[in-house]
Design a protein around this motif. Structure first.
Motif, short mmCIF file in Angstrom:
data_model
loop_
_atom_site.label_atom_id
_atom_site.label_comp_id
_atom_site.label_asym_id
_atom_site.label_seq_id
_atom_site.Cartn_x
_atom_site.Cartn_y
_atom_site.Cartn_z
N SER A 149 9.34 10.66 -13.74
CA SER A 149 8.09 10.01 -13.32
C SER A 149 8.28 8.51 -13.19
O SER A 149 7.80 7.88 -12.25
CB SER A 149 6.96 10.30 -14.30
N GLY A 150 8.98 7.92 -14.14
CA GLY A 150 9.25 6.48 -14.09
C GLY A 150 10.07 6.10 -12.88
O GLY A 150 9.80 5.11 -12.21
N PHE A 151 11.10 6.89 -12.59
CA PHE A 151 11.93 6.61 -11.41
C PHE A 151 11.13 6.72 -10.12
O PHE A 151 11.25 5.90 -9.22
CB PHE A 151 13.14 7.55 -11.35
N LEU A 152 10.30 7.76 -10.03
CA LEU A 152 9.50 7.94 -8.81
C LEU A 152 8.50 6.81 -8.64
O LEU A 152 8.27 6.33 -7.53
CB LEU A 152 8.78 9.30 -8.85
N THR A 153 7.91 6.38 -9.72
CA THR A 153 6.96 5.27 -9.64
C THR A 153 7.67 3.99 -9.21
O THR A 153 7.19 3.26 -8.35
CB THR A 153 6.28 5.05 -11.00
N ALA A 154 8.84 3.73 -9.79
CA ALA A 154 9.59 2.53 -9.44
C ALA A 154 10.01 2.55 -7.98
O ALA A 154 10.00 1.52 -7.31
CB ALA A 154 10.82 2.40 -10.34
N CYS A 155 10.35 3.72 -7.47
CA CYS A 155 10.76 3.82 -6.07
C CYS A 155 9.59 3.63 -5.11
O CYS A 155 9.77 3.21 -3.98
CB CYS A 155 11.42 5.17 -5.81
N SER A 156 8.40 4.00 -5.55
CA SER A 156 7.25 3.91 -4.65
C SER A 156 6.66 2.50 -4.58
O SER A 156 5.87 2.20 -3.70
CB SER A 156 6.17 4.91 -5.07
N ILE A 157 7.02 1.65 -5.52
CA ILE A 157 6.51 0.28 -5.52
C ILE A 157 7.43 -0.58 -4.65
O ILE A 157 8.60 -0.72 -4.94
CB ILE A 157 6.43 -0.31 -6.95
N GLN A 158 6.87 -1.11 -3.57
CA GLN A 158 7.64 -1.95 -2.67
C GLN A 158 7.12 -3.37 -2.77
O GLN A 158 5.92 -3.59 -2.80
CB GLN A 158 7.52 -1.45 -1.25
N LYS A 159 8.04 -4.29 -2.78
CA LYS A 159 7.62 -5.69 -2.81
C LYS A 159 7.03 -6.07 -1.46
O LYS A 159 7.48 -5.63 -0.42
CB LYS A 159 8.80 -6.59 -3.14
N GLN A 160 6.04 -6.91 -1.52
CA GLN A 160 5.37 -7.40 -0.33
C GLN A 160 6.15 -8.59 0.22
O GLN A 160 6.57 -9.46 -0.54
CB GLN A 160 3.96 -7.82 -0.74
N THR A 161 6.32 -8.64 1.52
CA THR A 161 6.97 -9.81 2.12
C THR A 161 5.97 -10.96 2.14
O THR A 161 4.77 -10.76 2.00
CB THR A 161 7.44 -9.52 3.57
N LEU A 162 6.48 -12.17 2.35
CA LEU A 162 5.59 -13.33 2.46
C LEU A 162 4.63 -13.17 3.64
O LEU A 162 3.47 -13.55 3.55
CB LEU A 162 6.39 -14.62 2.61
N GLU A 163 5.13 -12.59 4.73
CA GLU A 163 4.27 -12.39 5.91
C GLU A 163 3.13 -11.42 5.58
O GLU A 163 1.98 -11.66 5.95
CB GLU A 163 5.09 -11.87 7.09
N GLU A 164 3.44 -10.34 4.87
CA GLU A 164 2.40 -9.37 4.48
C GLU A 164 1.40 -10.02 3.52
O GLU A 164 0.20 -9.81 3.63
CB GLU A 164 3.03 -8.14 3.82
#
Length: 122
Positions: A12-27
Protein backbone atom coordinates in the motif's frame (compact mmCIF):
# COMPACT_ATOMS: atom_id res chain seq x y z
CA UNK A 1 -1.14 -13.29 9.84
CA UNK A 2 1.35 -10.56 10.73
CA UNK A 3 3.40 -11.32 7.66
CA UNK A 4 0.38 -10.77 5.38
CA UNK A 5 -0.46 -7.55 7.18
CA UNK A 6 3.14 -6.36 6.82
CA UNK A 7 3.15 -7.19 3.10
CA UNK A 8 -0.20 -5.45 2.61
CA UNK A 9 0.95 -2.29 4.40
CA UNK A 10 4.25 -2.26 2.51
CA UNK A 11 2.56 -2.67 -0.87
CA UNK A 12 0.00 0.00 0.00
CA UNK A 13 2.83 2.38 0.84
CA UNK A 14 4.58 1.71 -2.45
CA UNK A 15 1.38 2.21 -4.44
CA UNK A 16 0.64 5.46 -2.65
CA UNK A 17 4.18 6.73 -3.24
CA UNK A 18 3.94 5.87 -6.92
CA UNK A 19 0.63 7.66 -7.35
CA UNK A 20 1.89 10.94 -5.89
CA UNK A 21 3.42 13.03 -8.66
CA UNK A 22 5.22 16.26 -8.09
CA UNK A 23 3.66 19.30 -9.65
CA UNK A 24 5.75 21.25 -12.15
CA UNK A 25 6.19 25.00 -11.69
CA UNK A 26 3.98 25.55 -14.73
CA UNK A 27 1.19 23.42 -13.22
CA UNK A 28 1.58 25.19 -9.88
CA UNK A 29 1.36 28.68 -11.42
CA UNK A 30 -1.49 27.73 -13.74
CA UNK A 31 -3.41 26.47 -10.69
CA UNK A 32 -2.66 29.58 -8.66
CA UNK A 33 -3.72 31.83 -11.53
CA UNK A 34 -6.93 29.89 -12.01
CA UNK A 35 -7.71 30.01 -8.27
CA UNK A 36 -7.07 33.74 -7.98
CA UNK A 37 -9.01 34.56 -11.14
CA UNK A 38 -11.94 32.35 -10.13
CA UNK A 39 -12.14 34.14 -6.77
CA UNK A 40 -12.16 37.64 -8.25
CA UNK A 41 -8.63 38.75 -7.34
CA UNK A 42 -6.96 41.37 -9.50
CA UNK A 43 -4.23 40.04 -11.81
CA UNK A 44 -1.42 41.60 -9.74
CA UNK A 45 -2.93 41.10 -6.30
CA UNK A 46 -1.10 41.19 -2.98
CA UNK A 47 -1.64 37.45 -2.77
CA UNK A 48 0.31 37.02 -6.02
CA UNK A 49 3.17 39.11 -4.64
CA UNK A 50 3.36 36.86 -1.57
CA UNK A 51 3.30 33.70 -3.71
CA UNK A 52 6.05 35.06 -5.96
CA UNK A 53 8.32 35.47 -2.94
CA UNK A 54 8.01 31.76 -2.16
CA UNK A 55 8.17 30.12 -5.61
CA UNK A 56 9.91 30.98 -8.90
CA UNK A 57 7.30 32.77 -11.01
CA UNK A 58 6.13 31.36 -14.36
CA UNK A 59 4.09 34.23 -15.75
CA UNK A 60 2.83 32.53 -18.92
CA UNK A 61 1.33 29.64 -16.94
CA UNK A 62 -0.09 32.03 -14.32
CA UNK A 63 -1.63 34.23 -17.02
CA UNK A 64 -3.27 31.26 -18.76
CA UNK A 65 -4.68 29.96 -15.47
CA UNK A 66 -5.81 33.42 -14.41
CA UNK A 67 -7.66 33.93 -17.70
CA UNK A 68 -9.49 30.62 -17.25
CA UNK A 69 -10.49 31.45 -13.67
CA UNK A 70 -11.38 35.05 -14.52
CA UNK A 71 -13.72 33.94 -17.32
CA UNK A 72 -15.46 31.65 -14.83
CA UNK A 73 -15.71 34.40 -12.21
CA UNK A 74 -17.01 36.91 -14.74
CA UNK A 75 -19.73 34.64 -16.08
CA UNK A 76 -22.43 37.18 -16.98
CA UNK A 77 -25.14 34.66 -16.14
CA UNK A 78 -23.95 34.42 -12.53
CA UNK A 79 -23.45 38.13 -11.84
CA UNK A 80 -26.90 38.63 -10.31
CA UNK A 81 -26.26 35.68 -7.99
CA UNK A 82 -23.01 37.26 -6.77
CA UNK A 83 -24.80 40.51 -5.99
CA UNK A 84 -27.58 38.73 -4.10
CA UNK A 85 -24.91 36.93 -2.06
CA UNK A 86 -23.64 40.32 -0.92
CA UNK A 87 -20.42 40.28 -2.93
CA UNK A 88 -19.37 43.76 -3.99
CA UNK A 89 -18.42 44.51 -7.56
CA UNK A 90 -15.11 46.34 -7.46
CA UNK A 91 -14.06 46.30 -11.11
CA UNK A 92 -13.16 42.60 -11.10
CA UNK A 93 -14.62 42.13 -14.61
CA UNK A 94 -13.49 45.37 -16.23
CA UNK A 95 -12.45 44.65 -19.79
CA UNK A 96 -14.71 41.62 -20.16
CA UNK A 97 -16.64 41.57 -23.46
CA UNK A 98 -19.95 41.50 -21.51
CA UNK A 99 -18.83 43.96 -18.84
CA UNK A 100 -21.96 46.14 -19.09
CA UNK A 101 -24.28 43.18 -18.62
CA UNK A 102 -22.19 41.88 -15.72
CA UNK A 103 -22.21 45.23 -13.91
CA UNK A 104 -25.96 45.74 -14.43
CA UNK A 105 -26.96 42.28 -13.22
CA UNK A 106 -24.51 42.40 -10.32
CA UNK A 107 -25.94 45.77 -9.28
CA UNK A 108 -29.52 44.42 -9.47
CA UNK A 109 -28.49 41.52 -7.23
CA UNK A 110 -26.67 43.87 -4.85
CA UNK A 111 -29.75 46.12 -4.57
CA UNK A 112 -31.89 43.08 -3.73
CA UNK A 113 -29.34 42.09 -1.09
CA UNK A 114 -29.21 45.56 0.47
CA UNK A 115 -32.99 46.06 0.45
CA UNK A 116 -33.62 42.69 2.02
CA UNK A 117 -35.60 41.47 -0.96
CA UNK A 118 -33.51 38.32 -1.07
CA UNK A 119 -34.98 35.13 -2.36
CA UNK A 120 -33.44 31.74 -2.96
CA UNK A 121 -31.08 31.70 -5.94
CA UNK A 122 -30.07 28.26 -7.13
Amino acid sequence: MFRRLFIFITLSGFLTACSIQKQTLEEYWYGQGERLGRNGYQYNSETLKILKEKTPFKEIAYKEGYETGWQEFCDPYRAFEKGVQGKLYVAQCDGHPKEIMIKADWERGWQAFVSGEIFSVK
